[in-house]
Design a protein around this motif. Structure first.
Motif, mmCIF file in Angstrom:
data_model
loop_
_atom_site.group_PDB
_atom_site.id
_atom_site.type_symbol
_atom_site.label_atom_id
_atom_site.label_comp_id
_atom_site.label_asym_id
_atom_site.label_seq_id
_atom_site.Cartn_x
_atom_site.Cartn_y
_atom_site.Cartn_z
ATOM 1 N N CYS A 1 0.820 -1.260 0.134
ATOM 2 C CA CYS A 1 0.012 -0.064 -0.080
ATOM 3 C C CYS A 1 0.981 1.232 -0.012
ATOM 4 N N MET A 2 0.277 2.295 -0.276
ATOM 5 C CA MET A 2 1.087 3.345 -0.751
ATOM 6 C C MET A 2 0.493 4.653 0.124
ATOM 7 N N GLU A 3 1.676 5.426 0.822
ATOM 8 C CA GLU A 3 1.188 6.870 1.297
ATOM 9 C C GLU A 3 1.084 7.714 0.292
ATOM 10 N N PRO A 4 -0.058 8.459 0.299
ATOM 11 C CA PRO A 4 -0.172 9.440 -0.987
ATOM 12 C C PRO A 4 0.518 10.500 -1.022
ATOM 13 N N GLY A 5 1.236 11.062 0.139
ATOM 14 C CA GLY A 5 2.042 12.350 0.358
ATOM 15 C C GLY A 5 3.345 12.176 0.078
ATOM 16 N N ILE A 6 3.963 13.043 -0.673
ATOM 17 C CA ILE A 6 5.372 12.790 -0.858
ATOM 18 C C ILE A 6 6.023 14.271 -0.429
ATOM 19 N N PRO A 7 6.431 14.299 0.706
ATOM 20 C CA PRO A 7 7.164 15.624 1.285
ATOM 21 C C PRO A 7 8.575 15.989 0.447
ATOM 22 N N ASP A 8 8.955 16.961 0.629
ATOM 23 C CA ASP A 8 10.472 17.415 0.326
ATOM 24 C C ASP A 8 11.151 16.931 1.661
ATOM 25 N N PRO A 9 12.421 16.186 1.234
ATOM 26 C CA PRO A 9 13.064 15.396 2.099
ATOM 27 C C PRO A 9 13.874 16.514 2.990
ATOM 28 N N ASN A 10 14.155 17.622 2.338
ATOM 29 C CA ASN A 10 15.014 18.691 2.815
ATOM 30 C C ASN A 10 14.296 19.725 3.394
ATOM 31 N N SER A 11 12.748 19.797 3.545
ATOM 32 C CA SER A 11 12.006 21.072 4.042
ATOM 33 C C SER A 11 12.276 20.995 5.521
ATOM 34 N N GLU B 1 10.206 4.516 -2.796
ATOM 35 C CA GLU B 1 10.172 3.169 -2.095
ATOM 36 C C GLU B 1 10.036 3.767 -0.529
ATOM 37 N N ALA B 2 10.426 4.799 0.037
ATOM 38 C CA ALA B 2 10.267 5.161 1.426
ATOM 39 C C ALA B 2 8.803 5.418 1.754
ATOM 40 N N PHE B 3 7.733 5.569 0.832
ATOM 41 C CA PHE B 3 6.407 5.638 1.142
ATOM 42 C C PHE B 3 5.389 4.584 0.444
ATOM 43 N N THR B 4 6.230 3.427 0.226
ATOM 44 C CA THR B 4 5.486 2.286 -0.232
ATOM 45 C C THR B 4 5.679 1.051 0.705
ATOM 46 N N PHE B 5 4.459 0.340 1.482
ATOM 47 C CA PHE B 5 4.671 -0.486 2.232
ATOM 48 C C PHE B 5 4.252 -1.927 2.190
ATOM 49 N N LYS B 6 5.060 -2.709 2.109
ATOM 50 C CA LYS B 6 4.883 -4.322 2.050
ATOM 51 C C LYS B 6 3.730 -4.859 3.025
ATOM 52 N N LEU B 7 2.797 -5.540 2.231
ATOM 53 C CA LEU B 7 1.578 -6.006 3.205
ATOM 54 C C LEU B 7 2.119 -7.566 3.516
ATOM 55 N N PRO B 8 1.857 -7.763 4.640
ATOM 56 C CA PRO B 8 1.810 -9.199 5.069
ATOM 57 C C PRO B 8 0.521 -9.973 4.268
ATOM 58 N N PHE C 1 1.555 4.706 8.648
ATOM 59 C CA PHE C 1 1.101 3.336 7.806
ATOM 60 C C PHE C 1 1.810 2.265 8.101
ATOM 61 N N PRO C 2 2.682 2.161 8.805
ATOM 62 C CA PRO C 2 3.358 0.893 9.271
ATOM 63 C C PRO C 2 2.586 0.452 10.459
ATOM 64 N N ARG C 3 2.072 1.243 11.508
ATOM 65 C CA ARG C 3 1.459 0.903 12.420
ATOM 66 C C ARG C 3 -0.004 0.285 12.089
ATOM 67 N N CYS C 4 -0.457 0.931 11.013
ATOM 68 C CA CYS C 4 -1.724 0.622 10.589
ATOM 69 C C CYS C 4 -1.927 -0.659 9.863
ATOM 70 N N VAL C 5 -0.881 -1.125 9.040
ATOM 71 C CA VAL C 5 -0.660 -2.333 8.563
ATOM 72 C C VAL C 5 -0.473 -3.307 9.520
ATOM 73 N N ASN C 6 0.326 -3.042 10.484
ATOM 74 C CA ASN C 6 0.457 -4.098 11.614
ATOM 75 C C ASN C 6 -0.743 -4.456 12.428
ATOM 76 N N MET C 7 -1.658 -3.460 12.567
ATOM 77 C CA MET C 7 -2.844 -3.486 13.509
ATOM 78 C C MET C 7 -3.799 -4.418 12.431
ATOM 79 N N ILE C 8 -4.091 -4.106 11.195
ATOM 80 C CA ILE C 8 -4.788 -4.890 10.501
ATOM 81 C C ILE C 8 -4.366 -6.424 10.478
#
Ligand SMILES: [Zn+2]
Length: 350
Positions: free
Chosen positions: A90-100, A134-141, A300-307
């Motif tokens: 699953c993917m987190e839809p917001g991509i921030p500026d890493p340097n902001s 990759e940093a905002f894309t989370f592998k599903l069990p 997102f990682p917490r949500c995936v784990n709780m589901i």
């Protein structure tokens, strides 16, 4: 490739969108290419369709909708280490500026430079494939379905709200609003340790869905009953330790303090386009803590784990599914806001 395009306010079409291939489908070294599987229809998508804008964000050019998504990795950039083709994600839809500055302070969700899917001028993902960091894309069990994974985005709002509330085991909470965000907030509050959640709405079918989620959820139809009186009656006159406002209605927001216990916390979740009444005196005599949330940060990682663990079950919230080819019709139905529906999802062809 075929995409669900909001051409302008009130006009949707399913059509090729060649610009996307050129501008947004270039795979960087730390990106992955994803074949979309399931996309949830969010209130914000519907609002752009019906109103053409949300606050300062205005649809001035055709925009692809959708931001609650799951899919399968089909290609990875040269420096990607945590994902491989075939991984379900699953993917987190917001991509921030890493340097902001906001990102460096750990609150990238309030970074004004964040690029969030289906928020103009950024395109959403109701299309066959997308490229994402990759940093905002989370592998599903294996035991988390694509449909559940597309619920992670709204669930992240509830988890962020429960985190900000600093719930203690045994707290009583009020959740105002039994829409998708209210329901994921109620589930998050219970998972965080609340003894009981008083769930409000004026639509009885929504309250019934809410009540079916847990015996610890007490539905209150505020069209017929006074919220504060009921909560005080059921809490020995003390009130609820936490009040979540998830309606976005000025009328509901005007009633956040009467059911709140002394020393309690209000979390404002629902968006308010205009200034609202705020009873500073009622807040003061309770020493109320008032929190605001804007989306979420790294939830997102917490949500995936709780589901995955079963701590939170989002399946009962998914009430309707559509094929991608019926997307326009799906949005028309969503815009009519059927009282018996919570989350509608669109499935892309396999
Ligand atoms: Zn959403």
């Amino acid at each position: 490739m075929q995409s669900l395009v909001l051409e302008r306010q009130g006009e949707l079409s399913l059509r090729d969108f060649p610009q996307i291939d050129r501008e947004e489908e270039v795979l960087g070294p730390r990106d992955v290419r994803i074949k979309l599987h399931t996309v949830g229809i969010c209130g914000s998508d519907v609002h752009y369709y019906t109103h053409g804008r949300i606050g300062p964000f205005v649809v001035n050019a055709p925009m692809i909708l959708g931001h609650e998504a799951s899919g399968t990795v089909i290609e990875v950039g040269t420096e990607v280490t945590t994902l491989k083709p075939g991984d379900r994600v699953c993917m987190e839809p917001g991509i921030p500026d890493p340097n902001s500055r906001a990102t460096r302070l750990g609150m990238y969700n309030v970074d004004p430079a964040v690029r969030f899917w289906a928020t103009p001028p950024v395109h959403g993902i109701l299309r066959p494939t997308c490229v994402h960091p990759e940093a905002f894309t989370f592998k599903l069990p294996d035991n988390v379905s694509f449909a559940e994974a597309a619920m992670v985005e709204p669930l992240a709002v509830g988890i962020h709200a429960a985190t900000k509330a600093r719930i203690k085991p045994g707290d009583n909470a009020v959740v105002m609003g039994a829409g998708p965000i209210g329901l994921v907030t109620a589930l998050s509050a219970l998972a965080a340790g609340c003894a009981r959640v008083f769930l409000t709405d004026i639509a009885q079918p929504k309250l019934e869905i809410g009540a079916s989620l847990s015996p610890a959820i007490t539905p209150i139809n505020v069209a017929h009953e006074d919220l504060a009186a009921r909560v005080l009656r059921e809490t020995d006159g003390w009130g609820a330790e936490v009040v979540f406002e998830a309606t976005g209605s000025p009328k509901a927001a005007a009633g956040i303090f009467p059911p709140l216990a002394p020393g309690g916390c209000v979390v404002l979740i629902g968006g308010q386009p205009d200034p609202i009444a705020y009873d500073a005196g009622a807040a003061m005599v309770r020493e109320a803590r008032v929190e605001n949330i804007f989306r979420y940060a790294h939830a997102f990682p917490r949500c995936v784990n709780m589901i995955a663990s079963g701590a939170i079950d989002v399946k009962p919230l998914i009430t309707r599914r559509f094929d991608f080819k019926d997307s326009v019709q799906a949005f028309e139905i969503a815009a009519s806001a059927p009282a018996g529906d919570v989350k509608m999802q669109i499935e892309l062809p396999g």
